[in-house]
Design a protein around this motif. Structure first.
Motif, PDB file in Angstrom:
ATOM      1  N   GLN A 221       0.826  -1.203   0.000  1.00  0.00           N
ATOM      2  CA  GLN A 221       0.000   0.000   0.000  1.00  0.00           C
ATOM      3  C   GLN A 221       0.862   1.256   0.000  1.00  0.00           C
ATOM      4  O   GLN A 221       1.797   1.380   0.794  1.00  0.00           O
TER       5      GLN A 221
ATOM      6  N   ARG B 185      -4.560   8.000  -1.212  1.00  0.00           N
ATOM      7  CA  ARG B 185      -5.317   6.829  -0.787  1.00  0.00           C
ATOM      8  C   ARG B 185      -4.893   5.632  -1.608  1.00  0.00           C
ATOM      9  O   ARG B 185      -4.833   5.697  -2.846  1.00  0.00           O
TER      10      ARG B 185
ATOM     11  N   ASP C 111      -7.392  -2.167  -0.565  1.00  0.00           N
ATOM     12  CA  ASP C 111      -8.181  -1.942   0.645  1.00  0.00           C
ATOM     13  C   ASP C 111      -8.202  -3.177   1.530  1.00  0.00           C
ATOM     14  O   ASP C 111      -7.501  -4.165   1.283  1.00  0.00           O
TER      15      ASP C 111
END
Length: 369
Positions: A291, A297, A301
């Motif tokens: 990540q 962002r 996820d």
């Protein structure tokens, strides 16, 4: 009793080369794998050579010598020919007799370049992995991908304006500092790939690895590694760009994503882009990417990171750096000796094949029968 040091005067040796190499030498297993691979490529070799004319270096001997050059960090063809002249281990591996003449280094280089036409380096890599003993060591479900910079055989002084409008160098006045390698001051000059190109290697582009680092003329080598044994199963060599790593990764993983079950692909945070993640999922590939949360962002996820396999992929993916480290240090590709993308691609792909061959004696010995 002290032994004598005078040289004996025998003119002939009755000991076979096979007896000179100990039975447990790791090159014995490597030679068996190389021989089986080269035998499988016999049809590809036949298509590259005419049936008429003067015989050239046998491609089988050529590739065996190239394997030794990569594994023993021999930096030039001239040194390789010198080593073949006196090293009995090298002669045994290449299948040269004690009395056989060694080729001239320029002849060796010319015959090696012929292999570009048949993409022999890539076929050699595939043929090694396709052998039954090797194939059972590979994973078909879990992979890792990464890229590394390969510095081009060209200096920044060769990076000149495409329109020929270059400022004069410090030695244009014929001063005492003159010479073949003239002094050049790059301060204040705006140099980019759009306006400049290398006169030594036009395919190499200027690239900066990160903020605060110097820009160099280079290529990007890409590798796809299977996670079970850490072997490289595919390679690409591309010109440098911001999207080159992700595009090469999609091209390499696509054949593996066509199977019915999902496969995983581990990579560092440089691959964490929303478009790339969507492309992987369309290919039935689970994106086990690190990540990237630096002022943004992440496209990965909780649906992906909560799986135990994600942590495993992130741990194992770092092993691909071992392959790149071997290719750049042992095989000598930190800075390539070749010019042109095609020739650098051949060297990079064959170095990856040599990297796969080196651990095979150990992996085959540890594999359950």
């Amino acid at each position: 009793m002290r032994g004598g040091h005078r040289q004996s005067g025998e003119l002939f040796s009755y000991i076979d080369l096979e007896a000179r190499v100990r039975r447990d030498h790791p090159l014995r297993v490597i030679r068996e794998i190389a021989n089986a691979t080269l035998e499988a490529l016999g049809g590809d070799f036949a298509a590259l050579y005419s049936r008429m004319g003067r015989p050239s270096i046998a491609p089988e001997r050529l590739l065996r010598a190239m394997l030794l050059q990569a594994c023993y960090s021999i930096r030039s063809e001239r040194q390789l020919m010198e080593r073949l002249e006196y090293d009995l281990l090298f002669r045994w591996f290449v299948r040269l007799g004690v009395d056989d003449a060694v080729w001239d280094h320029s002849t060796f280089s010319k015959n090696r370049d012929r292999l570009l036409a048949g993409e022999i380096a890539r076929r050699f890599l595939d043929a090694v992995l396709a052998q039954p003993r090797v194939k059972r060591l590979l994973s078909s479900d879990h992979f890792s991908v990464d890229g590394t910079l390969i510095q081009a055989w060209a200096s920044l002084k060769s990076f000149k304006a495409k329109d020929g409008a270059e400022p004069p160098s410090d030695d244009d006045d014929g001063g005492a500092g003159g010479g073949r390698n003239a002094e050049v001051d790059f301060k204040g000059q705006k140099r980019s790939n759009e306006t400049h190109a290398s006169t030594t290697d036009p395919d190499a582009l200027l690239y900066r690895k990160g903020p605060g680092m110097e820009a160099r003329l280079c290529y990007i080598g890409h590798g796809l590694m299977e996670n079970r044994s850490g072997l490289i199963v595919d390679t690409r060599l591309t010109k440098v760009s911001g999207h080159a790593e992700r595009l090469a990764a999609l091209e390499m993983i696509e054949p593996w994503g066509e199977c019915s079950r999902a496969v995983t692909l581990g990579a560092d945070k440089g691959y964490d882009a929303r478009d790339f993640v969507m492309e992987l999922r369309d290919l039935n590939v689970r994106p086990h990417l690190a990540q990237n949360t630096s002022n943004r962002r992440s496209a990965i996820d909780r649906r992906t990171t909560h799986h135990p396999g994600y942590a495993t992929s992130q741990r194992i993916r770092k092993r691909i750096e071992e392959a790149f480290g071997w290719i750049k240090t042992v095989a000598g590709l930190r800075q390539t000796r070749f010019r042109g993308r095609d020739r650098v691609d051949l060297a990079f792909t064959f170095a990856a094949a040599a990297y796969n061959v080196v651990p095979l004696p150990r992996l085959l010995a540890e594999a359950p029968s």
